[in-house]
Design an enzyme around this catalytic site. Structure first.
Site, PDB file in Angstrom:
ATOM      1  N   ASN A   9      12.104   6.882  -0.281  1.00  0.00           N
ATOM      2  CA  ASN A   9      11.247   6.663   0.889  1.00  0.00           C
ATOM      3  C   ASN A   9      10.132   5.718   0.452  1.00  0.00           C
ATOM      4  OD1 ASN A   9       9.509   6.776   3.035  1.00  0.00           O
ATOM      5  ND2 ASN A   9       9.018   8.957   2.827  1.00  0.00           N
ATOM      6  N   TRP A  10      10.241   4.474   0.887  1.00  0.00           N
ATOM      7  CA  TRP A  10       9.260   3.470   0.437  1.00  0.00           C
ATOM      8  C   TRP A  10       7.931   3.592   1.171  1.00  0.00           C
ATOM      9  CZ3 TRP A  10      12.365  -1.797  -0.135  1.00  0.00           C
ATOM     10  CH2 TRP A  10      13.409  -1.582  -1.051  1.00  0.00           C
ATOM     11  N   LYS A  11       7.906   4.396   2.220  1.00  0.00           N
ATOM     12  CA  LYS A  11       6.691   4.574   3.037  1.00  0.00           C
ATOM     13  C   LYS A  11       6.164   3.208   3.480  1.00  0.00           C
ATOM     14  CE  LYS A  11       5.949   8.965   0.765  1.00  0.00           C
ATOM     15  NZ  LYS A  11       5.036  10.010   0.330  1.00  0.00           N
ATOM     16  N   HIS A  94       8.562  14.010   8.503  1.00  0.00           N
ATOM     17  CA  HIS A  94       7.835  13.884   7.233  1.00  0.00           C
ATOM     18  C   HIS A  94       6.409  14.399   7.424  1.00  0.00           C
ATOM     19  CE1 HIS A  94       5.963  12.238   3.682  1.00  0.00           C
ATOM     20  NE2 HIS A  94       7.174  12.080   3.173  1.00  0.00           N
ATOM     21  N   GLU A  96       3.676  13.322   6.458  1.00  0.00           N
ATOM     22  CA  GLU A  96       2.704  12.273   6.824  1.00  0.00           C
ATOM     23  C   GLU A  96       2.774  11.981   8.323  1.00  0.00           C
ATOM     24  OE1 GLU A  96       4.008   9.512   3.819  1.00  0.00           O
ATOM     25  OE2 GLU A  96       3.218  10.866   2.299  1.00  0.00           O
ATOM     26  N   GLU A 164       9.735  19.386   1.086  1.00  0.00           N
ATOM     27  CA  GLU A 164       8.636  18.613   0.517  1.00  0.00           C
ATOM     28  C   GLU A 164       7.330  19.379   0.696  1.00  0.00           C
ATOM     29  OE1 GLU A 164       9.896  14.144   0.237  1.00  0.00           O
ATOM     30  OE2 GLU A 164       8.530  14.488   1.901  1.00  0.00           O
ATOM     31  N   GLY A 170       2.706  12.780  -3.551  1.00  0.00           N
ATOM     32  CA  GLY A 170       1.774  11.739  -3.979  1.00  0.00           C
ATOM     33  C   GLY A 170       0.635  12.248  -4.849  1.00  0.00           C
ATOM     34  N   SER A 210       6.355  14.103  -5.768  1.00  0.00           N
ATOM     35  CA  SER A 210       6.047  13.680  -7.135  1.00  0.00           C
ATOM     36  C   SER A 210       7.264  13.731  -8.073  1.00  0.00           C
ATOM     37  CB  SER A 210       4.876  14.488  -7.709  1.00  0.00           C
ATOM     38  OG  SER A 210       3.702  14.240  -6.945  1.00  0.00           O
ATOM     39  N   GLY A 231       9.347   9.316  -3.312  1.00  0.00           N
ATOM     40  CA  GLY A 231       8.381   8.387  -2.738  1.00  0.00           C
ATOM     41  C   GLY A 231       7.993   7.324  -3.755  1.00  0.00           C
ATOM     42  N   GLY A 232       6.831   7.482  -4.361  1.00  0.00           N
ATOM     43  CA  GLY A 232       6.268   6.469  -5.268  1.00  0.00           C
ATOM     44  C   GLY A 232       7.249   5.915  -6.296  1.00  0.00           C
TER      45      GLY A 232
HETATM   46  P1  13P Z   1       6.009  11.045  -3.758  1.00  0.00           P
HETATM   47  O1  13P Z   1       7.323  11.010  -4.523  1.00  0.00           O
HETATM   48  O2  13P Z   1       5.258   9.757  -3.846  1.00  0.00           O
HETATM   49  O3  13P Z   1       5.213  12.251  -4.099  1.00  0.00           O
HETATM   50  O4  13P Z   1       6.406  11.187  -2.211  1.00  0.00           O
HETATM   51  C1  13P Z   1       7.328  12.140  -1.832  1.00  0.00           C
HETATM   52  C2  13P Z   1       7.688  11.921  -0.422  1.00  0.00           C
HETATM   53  O5  13P Z   1       6.877  12.121   0.467  1.00  0.00           O
HETATM   54  C3  13P Z   1       9.024  11.420  -0.122  1.00  0.00           C
HETATM   55  O6  13P Z   1       9.293  11.461   1.237  1.00  0.00           O
END
Ligand code: 13P
Length: 255
Positions: A9-11, A94, A96, A164, A170, A210, A231-232
């Site tokens: 997930n590149w956000k 998600h 977010e 999640e 994050g 994470s 994510g990251g």
């Molecule tokens: P991180 O891996 O950056 O913690 O993000 C997880 C995430 O929200 C994937 O959808």
């Protein structure tokens, strides 16, 4: 048998130019990995270009969100019909989206229905916030989300769930493998009650929060955990390739 699954997930990261560069860095290496389903979820503005880049490869494409109506006067929104020409997957619910954009379970439920009606596989995210975890409410929260997000939906096997925990996203503070496995088993049991045992056994449930190339093995070693939503670390080609490689390798052994 559930096949391992890793999605990036590149956000809200990467311009169209940066996104193409990132795909080019990973394409061949990811393509060659057998034994795990691989999905990239870049921003909307890169879906067309990346869809073309992935043609003929074993890598699949997902979107990060969508609206639940199929078309019409909804300025700025993207519909499931538009996505279904480009993607197989769409991340829904998600945290977010839930917390920054006010998405309620009712909205998430409409989105899950709309995705399924348009041949898109939802990657539905559920998870508790820190205060809920500290108050011992993790199971209540998850039960409420699963029940509400799938309300009125017949049992289906073409979707993926991601556990999640909000406090792990994050923050660099991932859940432990044991914690994640226990909550994922709880989700599977909730699905067995809501739908049936056989569907619950077939659905893939991922861990997200994470995840890095240094800790993925800890999650994947648990038979309850079918993969990761990253994510990251999915924005760094070496890390993401390593996460997918380790997933395929370890799941290939524990079978
Ligand atoms: P991180 O891996 O950056 O913690 O993000 C997880 C995430 O929200 C994937 O959808």
């Amino acid at each position: 048998m559930r096949s391992p699954f890793v999605a990036g997930n590149w956000k809200m990261n990467t311009t169209a130019t940066e996104a193409e560069k990132l795909v080019l860095e990973m394409l061949d290496k990811l393509d060659r990995i057998k034994g795990a389903e691989k999905v990239l979820c870049p921003p909307f503005v890169s879906l067309v270009a990346i869809n073309m880049m992935l043609q003929g490869s074993s890598i699949k494409l997902g979107a990060q969100n969508m609206y639940f109506e199929t078309e019409g006067a909804y300025t700025g929104e993207i519909s499931p019909v538009m996505l279904s020409e480009l993607c197989e997957f769409v991340i829904l619910g998600h945290s977010e989206r839930r917390w920054y954009f006010g998405e309620t379970d009712e909205i998430v439920n409409k989105k899950v229905k709309a995705a399924l009606a348009n041949r898109l596989q939802p990657i539905l995210c559920v998870g508790e916030r820190l205060a809920e975890k500290e108050a011992g409410k993790t199971e209540d929260v998850i039960n409420r989300q699963v029940t509400a997000d799938f309300k009125g939906i017949e049992p289906v096997s073409n979707l993926v769930i991601a556990y999640e925990p909000v406090w792990a996203i994050g923050t660099g503070k991932a859940a432990s493998g044991e914690q994640a496995a226990a909550t994922i088993q709880f989700i599977r049991d909730a699905l067995a009650k809501l739908w049936n045992k056989s569907i619950a056994q077939d659905l893939r449930i991922l861990y997200g929060g994470s995840v890095t190339s240094a800790n993925i093995a800890e999650f994947i070693a648990h038979p309850e955990i079918d993969g990761a939503l990253v994510g990251g670390a999915s924005l760094k080609s070496e890390d993401f390739v390593s996460i997918v490689e380790q997933t395929a390798e370890i799941k290939g052994r524990v079978k």
